[in-house]
Design a protein around this motif. Structure first.
Motif, PDB file in Angstrom:
ATOM      1  N   ILE A   1       8.332  -5.309 -13.198  1.00 48.60           N
ATOM      2  CA  ILE A   1       8.240  -4.941 -11.790  1.00 48.60           C
ATOM      3  C   ILE A   1       9.660  -4.647 -11.327  1.00 48.60           C
ATOM      4  CG2 ILE A   1       7.624  -5.709  -9.464  1.00 48.60           C
ATOM      5  CD1 ILE A   1       5.757  -7.787 -10.819  1.00 48.60           C
ATOM      6  N   TRP A   2       9.885  -3.460 -10.797  1.00 46.91           N
ATOM      7  CA  TRP A   2      11.213  -3.138 -10.275  1.00 46.91           C
ATOM      8  C   TRP A   2      11.106  -2.214  -9.085  1.00 46.91           C
ATOM      9  CZ3 TRP A   2      13.514   1.787 -11.829  1.00 46.91           C
ATOM     10  CH2 TRP A   2      12.776   2.487 -12.783  1.00 46.91           C
ATOM     11  N   LEU A   3      12.119  -2.311  -8.247  1.00 50.19           N
ATOM     12  CA  LEU A   3      12.115  -1.623  -6.976  1.00 50.19           C
ATOM     13  C   LEU A   3      13.470  -0.954  -6.772  1.00 50.19           C
ATOM     14  CD1 LEU A   3      10.402  -1.387  -4.333  1.00 50.19           C
ATOM     15  CD2 LEU A   3      11.547  -3.450  -3.569  1.00 50.19           C
TER      16      LEU A   3
ATOM     17  N   PHE B   1       7.013   3.145  -0.380  1.00 52.10           N
ATOM     18  CA  PHE B   1       6.771   2.497   0.900  1.00 52.10           C
ATOM     19  C   PHE B   1       8.068   2.460   1.679  1.00 52.10           C
ATOM     20  CE2 PHE B   1       7.966  -0.974  -1.857  1.00 52.10           C
ATOM     21  CZ  PHE B   1       8.668  -1.861  -1.058  1.00 52.10           C
ATOM     22  N   LYS B   2       7.982   2.045   2.941  1.00 55.35           N
ATOM     23  CA  LYS B   2       9.148   2.070   3.831  1.00 55.35           C
ATOM     24  C   LYS B   2       9.481   0.650   4.268  1.00 55.35           C
ATOM     25  CE  LYS B   2       9.555   5.510   6.628  1.00 55.35           C
ATOM     26  NZ  LYS B   2       9.390   6.467   7.732  1.00 55.35           N
ATOM     27  N   LEU B   3      10.762   0.319   4.205  1.00 62.76           N
ATOM     28  CA  LEU B   3      11.264  -0.954   4.694  1.00 62.76           C
ATOM     29  C   LEU B   3      11.978  -0.673   6.014  1.00 62.76           C
ATOM     30  CD1 LEU B   3      11.232  -3.919   3.840  1.00 62.76           C
ATOM     31  CD2 LEU B   3      13.427  -3.561   2.749  1.00 62.76           C
ATOM     32  N   ILE B   4      11.488  -1.291   7.078  1.00 64.11           N
ATOM     33  CA  ILE B   4      11.970  -1.025   8.437  1.00 64.11           C
ATOM     34  C   ILE B   4      13.011  -2.065   8.834  1.00 64.11           C
ATOM     35  CG2 ILE B   4      11.276  -0.758  10.860  1.00 64.11           C
ATOM     36  CD1 ILE B   4       9.909   1.271   9.066  1.00 64.11           C
ATOM     37  N   ASP B   5      14.184  -1.587   9.286  1.00 64.27           N
ATOM     38  CA  ASP B   5      15.225  -2.489   9.801  1.00 64.27           C
ATOM     39  C   ASP B   5      14.821  -2.911  11.210  1.00 64.27           C
ATOM     40  OD1 ASP B   5      17.581  -3.861  10.228  1.00 64.27           O
ATOM     41  OD2 ASP B   5      18.673  -2.076  10.846  1.00 64.27           O
ATOM     42  N   VAL B   6      14.644  -4.218  11.438  1.00 61.76           N
ATOM     43  CA  VAL B   6      14.191  -4.713  12.739  1.00 61.76           C
ATOM     44  C   VAL B   6      15.328  -5.296  13.571  1.00 61.76           C
ATOM     45  CG1 VAL B   6      11.818  -5.105  12.026  1.00 61.76           C
ATOM     46  CG2 VAL B   6      13.499  -6.927  11.758  1.00 61.76           C
ATOM     47  N   LYS B   7      16.568  -5.253  13.062  1.00 66.31           N
ATOM     48  CA  LYS B   7      17.714  -5.858  13.764  1.00 66.31           C
ATOM     49  C   LYS B   7      18.550  -4.806  14.483  1.00 66.31           C
ATOM     50  CE  LYS B   7      18.991  -7.367   9.844  1.00 66.31           C
ATOM     51  NZ  LYS B   7      17.928  -6.735   9.140  1.00 66.31           N
ATOM     52  N   LYS B   8      17.977  -3.875  15.112  1.00 65.55           N
ATOM     53  CA  LYS B   8      18.745  -2.789  15.755  1.00 65.55           C
ATOM     54  C   LYS B   8      19.427  -3.248  17.011  1.00 65.55           C
ATOM     55  CE  LYS B   8      15.978   0.803  13.799  1.00 65.55           C
ATOM     56  NZ  LYS B   8      15.154   1.911  13.941  1.00 65.55           N
TER      57      LYS B   8
ATOM     58  N   ALA C   1       0.847  -1.188   0.000  1.00 62.75           N
ATOM     59  CA  ALA C   1       0.000   0.000   0.000  1.00 62.75           C
ATOM     60  C   ALA C   1       0.889   1.247   0.000  1.00 62.75           C
ATOM     61  CB  ALA C   1      -0.895  -0.002   1.232  1.00 62.75           C
ATOM     62  N   TRP C   2       0.328   2.358  -0.406  1.00 62.94           N
ATOM     63  CA  TRP C   2       1.037   3.630  -0.445  1.00 62.94           C
ATOM     64  C   TRP C   2       1.552   3.946   0.961  1.00 62.94           C
ATOM     65  CZ3 TRP C   2       1.623   6.701  -4.810  1.00 62.94           C
ATOM     66  CH2 TRP C   2       2.147   7.983  -4.598  1.00 62.94           C
ATOM     67  N   ASN C   3       2.856   4.179   1.100  1.00 57.63           N
ATOM     68  CA  ASN C   3       3.534   4.508   2.359  1.00 57.63           C
ATOM     69  C   ASN C   3       3.428   3.430   3.438  1.00 57.63           C
ATOM     70  OD1 ASN C   3       4.615   6.951   1.465  1.00 57.63           O
ATOM     71  ND2 ASN C   3       2.756   8.057   1.992  1.00 57.63           N
ATOM     72  N   GLN C   4       3.151   2.201   3.044  1.00 57.23           N
ATOM     73  CA  GLN C   4       3.099   1.088   4.000  1.00 57.23           C
ATOM     74  C   GLN C   4       4.479   0.858   4.600  1.00 57.23           C
ATOM     75  OE1 GLN C   4       1.692  -2.574   2.253  1.00 57.23           O
ATOM     76  NE2 GLN C   4       2.110  -3.765   4.075  1.00 57.23           N
ATOM     77  N   GLU C   5       4.518   0.414   5.852  1.00 61.93           N
ATOM     78  CA  GLU C   5       5.773   0.061   6.509  1.00 61.93           C
ATOM     79  C   GLU C   5       5.869  -1.458   6.581  1.00 61.93           C
ATOM     80  OE1 GLU C   5       5.986   2.106  10.248  1.00 61.93           O
ATOM     81  OE2 GLU C   5       6.288   4.048   9.279  1.00 61.93           O
ATOM     82  N   ILE C   6       6.971  -2.008   6.066  1.00 66.33           N
ATOM     83  CA  ILE C   6       7.187  -3.452   6.029  1.00 66.33           C
ATOM     84  C   ILE C   6       8.495  -3.739   6.744  1.00 66.33           C
ATOM     85  CG2 ILE C   6       7.551  -5.458   4.533  1.00 66.33           C
ATOM     86  CD1 ILE C   6       5.995  -3.939   2.344  1.00 66.33           C
ATOM     87  N   HIS C   7       8.498  -4.737   7.621  1.00 68.41           N
ATOM     88  CA  HIS C   7       9.729  -5.120   8.311  1.00 68.41           C
ATOM     89  C   HIS C   7      10.613  -5.910   7.358  1.00 68.41           C
ATOM     90  CE1 HIS C   7       7.803  -4.772  12.550  1.00 68.41           C
ATOM     91  NE2 HIS C   7       7.807  -3.633  11.892  1.00 68.41           N
TER      92      HIS C   7
ATOM     93  N   ILE D   1      18.054  -5.102   4.962  1.00 69.14           N
ATOM     94  CA  ILE D   1      18.664  -3.778   4.965  1.00 69.14           C
ATOM     95  C   ILE D   1      19.392  -3.555   6.283  1.00 69.14           C
ATOM     96  CG2 ILE D   1      17.036  -2.735   3.360  1.00 69.14           C
ATOM     97  CD1 ILE D   1      15.544  -1.615   5.783  1.00 69.14           C
ATOM     98  N   THR D   2      20.284  -2.583   6.301  1.00 69.08           N
ATOM     99  CA  THR D   2      21.017  -2.262   7.526  1.00 69.08           C
ATOM    100  C   THR D   2      20.438  -1.033   8.233  1.00 69.08           C
ATOM    101  OG1 THR D   2      22.592  -0.957   6.256  1.00 69.08           O
ATOM    102  CG2 THR D   2      23.159  -3.265   6.692  1.00 69.08           C
ATOM    103  N   LYS D   3      19.600  -0.274   7.537  1.00 68.60           N
ATOM    104  CA  LYS D   3      18.895   0.845   8.164  1.00 68.60           C
ATOM    105  C   LYS D   3      17.566   1.046   7.442  1.00 68.60           C
ATOM    106  CE  LYS D   3      20.818   4.637   5.480  1.00 68.60           C
ATOM    107  NZ  LYS D   3      21.369   5.963   5.502  1.00 68.60           N
ATOM    108  N   THR D   4      16.615   1.588   8.151  1.00 68.90           N
ATOM    109  CA  THR D   4      15.288   1.836   7.589  1.00 68.90           C
ATOM    110  C   THR D   4      15.416   2.687   6.324  1.00 68.90           C
ATOM    111  OG1 THR D   4      14.255   1.630   9.745  1.00 68.90           O
ATOM    112  CG2 THR D   4      13.039   2.871   8.078  1.00 68.90           C
ATOM    113  N   SER D   5      14.709   2.292   5.267  1.00 72.69           N
ATOM    114  CA  SER D   5      14.843   2.950   3.972  1.00 72.69           C
ATOM    115  C   SER D   5      13.492   3.177   3.306  1.00 72.69           C
ATOM    116  CB  SER D   5      15.674   2.081   3.020  1.00 72.69           C
ATOM    117  OG  SER D   5      16.952   1.854   3.518  1.00 72.69           O
ATOM    118  N   GLU D   6      13.442   4.256   2.550  1.00 76.36           N
ATOM    119  CA  GLU D   6      12.295   4.521   1.682  1.00 76.36           C
ATOM    120  C   GLU D   6      12.550   3.793   0.369  1.00 76.36           C
ATOM    121  OE1 GLU D   6       9.565   6.540   2.289  1.00 76.36           O
ATOM    122  OE2 GLU D   6      10.262   7.047   4.296  1.00 76.36           O
TER     123      GLU D   6
END
Length: 135
Positions: free
Chosen positions: A67-69, A128-135, A38-44, A102-107
């Motif tokens: 499809i590309w990211l 959307f945002k990919l959240i780094d959960v390994k802090k 979804a638009w601006n969804q946060e995914i771990h 990822i190593t840090k949260t990224s757009e």
């Protein structure tokens, strides 16, 4: 003299407002509907990124879709191009699933592109945002 100052002030103000950073409009095709993410969804980043979309190219057919990211630095994260012979299909269902650590949260910015049989290109973009959960 006052008129010259007023004109000079107006020109300077116009120049400053032109330099302001403006948001880049995202591509938004009425023929492509992305349902995931979804638009601006946060995914771990320990979960799958699931991409789902539907292409409905009214009165045209899809020749290929892509499809590309990309991440904040425009690095390619995922890339899948599919050529298809879809001339008898009213809609094309797309689905992809993958992980990206990822190593840090990224757009991130998802692009879903299609080439139609008349040579035209259509695109939908979803941030959307990919959240780094390994802090």
């Amino acid at each position: 003299m006052k008129t010259n100052r007023s004109i000079l002030a107006a020109v300077a103000l116009a120049a400053l407002s032109a330099c302001e950073e403006k948001e880049i409009p995202r591509a938004d095709s009425s023929y492509i509907t992305v349902t995931s993410p979804a638009w601006n969804q946060e995914i771990h980043d320990d979960a799958d990124i699931v991409v789902k979309a539907v292409i409905k190219p009214q009165e045209k057919s899809v020749v290929s879709y892509h499809i590309w990211l990309v991440d904040n630095e425009k690095n390619e994260v995922y890339n899948k191009k599919v050529d298809c012979d879809c001339k008898d299909k009213d809609e094309i269902q797309l689905e992809a699933s993958f992980k990206y650590d990822i190593t840090k949260t990224s757009e991130l910015l998802l692009h879903v592109d299609a080439v139609l049989n008349d040579g035209s290109n259509i695109r939908e973009e979803i941030p959307f945002k990919l959240i780094d959960v390994k802090k």
